[in-house]
Design an enzyme around this catalytic site. Structure first.
Site, PDB file in Angstrom:
ATOM      1  CE  LYS A 112      -4.187  -1.994   1.810  1.00 40.95           C
ATOM      2  NZ  LYS A 112      -4.800  -2.447   3.064  1.00 40.95           N
ATOM      3  CE  LYS A 192      -9.224 -10.502  -4.846  1.00 40.59           C
ATOM      4  NZ  LYS A 192      -8.633 -10.491  -3.532  1.00 40.59           N
ATOM      5  CE  LYS A 195     -18.089  -2.554  -6.896  1.00 46.12           C
ATOM      6  NZ  LYS A 195     -19.145  -1.828  -6.242  1.00 46.12           N
TER       7      LYS A 195
END
Ligand code: TRP
Length: 328
Positions: A112, A192, A195
């Site tokens: 991240k 995968k 969203k």
């Protein structure tokens, strides 16, 4: 006594079929055997969200999907993380027994930090401590998660163990429970279903939308012409038949192999399978959507029930950490 399950999910709005296969159906099934607590983790979402305009809407849409899928407020506690603020107190206290080195080594933190270099906030480092607080606040023993969460769970166990050794046995060491379904690939077959990749079918999509989206799916790349034999074992669309058309997968495999059906036929079958499997879900979802007040009530009741457990644990923790007055 039934063991307690806790799991959390970020408020990502309308859920897609990957979420259903990978997580939600598992949550629903666990209700039979365990005492379940399922939480929408809005505070965790703040570690990566810069714009929170849609947050309330996303929580609501996700709850509609959860309820329509069969998460049952009579059986399970369903609540929003920030509605039980005790978790933030426990998070602070657990922070005092968590070496910084453990947190800096977590792979998701490194990832991240790489993905949002302009926003490497303190909450991002503490993310696994907050997740540990979620779990141990309810003394949960079993935590259904995807594989990507295993390093967090390992850390949760280490923090629980450390607390127990410093202040006496308090928390069970939570065990991860992986779903048995493999990762669901997106319609583009490249990563995968998620969203952020624009490769998904929402559970709440209409049959027409579903059909159109499925028609865009990438199939076996080696099959260029309708007359070429297909390779179902490497085809992304075929793997979805396993879930949505379980009774006809053998037949579809044979007919794909022998080029009796083409990819368009195969995708039509998939769209039909999705639409029939989700018909009842979609009807229920629409009726919950017509009653926004009901969703609010479920969440208020969930928070109230969660709070009873949370207050008890937090008092015990404060006592053990020496934060409460003692007879002198
Ligand atoms: N980190 C989890 C995820 O991104 C969400 C989460 C937060 C969670 N708290 C949790 C999962 C507690 C299990 C238990 O998917």
């Amino acid at each position: 006594m039934k063991k307690r399950v806790f799991s959390g999910a970020r408020p990502t709005g309308r859920q897609h079929i990957g979420n259903y296969i990978g997580a939600i159906q598992n949550y629903v099934a666990l209700q039979k055997e365990y005492e379940c607590i399922y939480c929408i983790v809005d505070i965790h979402a703040l570690t990566t969200l810069e714009n929170t305009d849609r947050l309330q809407q996303d929580i609501h849409e996700m709850m509609l999907d959860w309820l329509a899928a069969g998460l049952d407020p009579q059986k399970s506690i369903l609540f929003v993380q920030s509605h039980v603020p005790e978790v933030m107190e426990l998070y602070t206290l657990l922070g005092m027994v968590t070496p910084l080195g453990w947190l800096m080594r977590v792979p998701t933190f490194k990832e991240k930090a790489r993905m949002q270099p302009h926003n490497v906030n303190y909450g991002l480092v503490g993310y696994p401590v907050l997740m540990t607080a979620d779990i141990v606040l309810y003394k949960a023993e079993v935590v259904p998660v995807g594989e990507d969460q295993l390093p967090h769970l390992e850390l949760a166990r280490e923090i629980a163990r450390r607390f127990n050794s410093l202040f006496g046995p308090t928390f069970p060491e939570p065990q991860a429970k992986l779903t048995s379904f493999p990762m669901v690939l997106g319609l583009n077959g490249a990563q995968k279903m998620g969203k952020s990749y624009d490769n998904y079918v929402e559970l709440a999509a209409t049959p027409e939308e579903t059909y159109k989206l499925v028609m865009t799916a990438v199939t076996d790349p080696a099959r260029k012409y309708r007359s070429d034999p297909g390779h179902p074992e490497v085809c992304n669309v075929f793997s979805l038949h396993g879930f949505f058309n379980p009774d006809s997968t053998d037949e579809i495999a044979v007919e794909c192999h022998s080029a009796k059906i083409g990819c368009v036929d195969c995708k039509k079958l998939l769209a039909e399978g999705i639409n029939s499997k989700l018909a009842a879900f979609r009807e229920k979802r629409a009726s919950f959507a017509a009653e926004p007040q009901y969703v609010a009530e479920v969440l208020a009741d969930g928070a109230e029930r969660a709070k009873v457990i949370a207050e008890r644990t937090l008092a015990e923790v404060k006592e053990k950490m020496g934060l409460l007055p003692r007879d002198v």
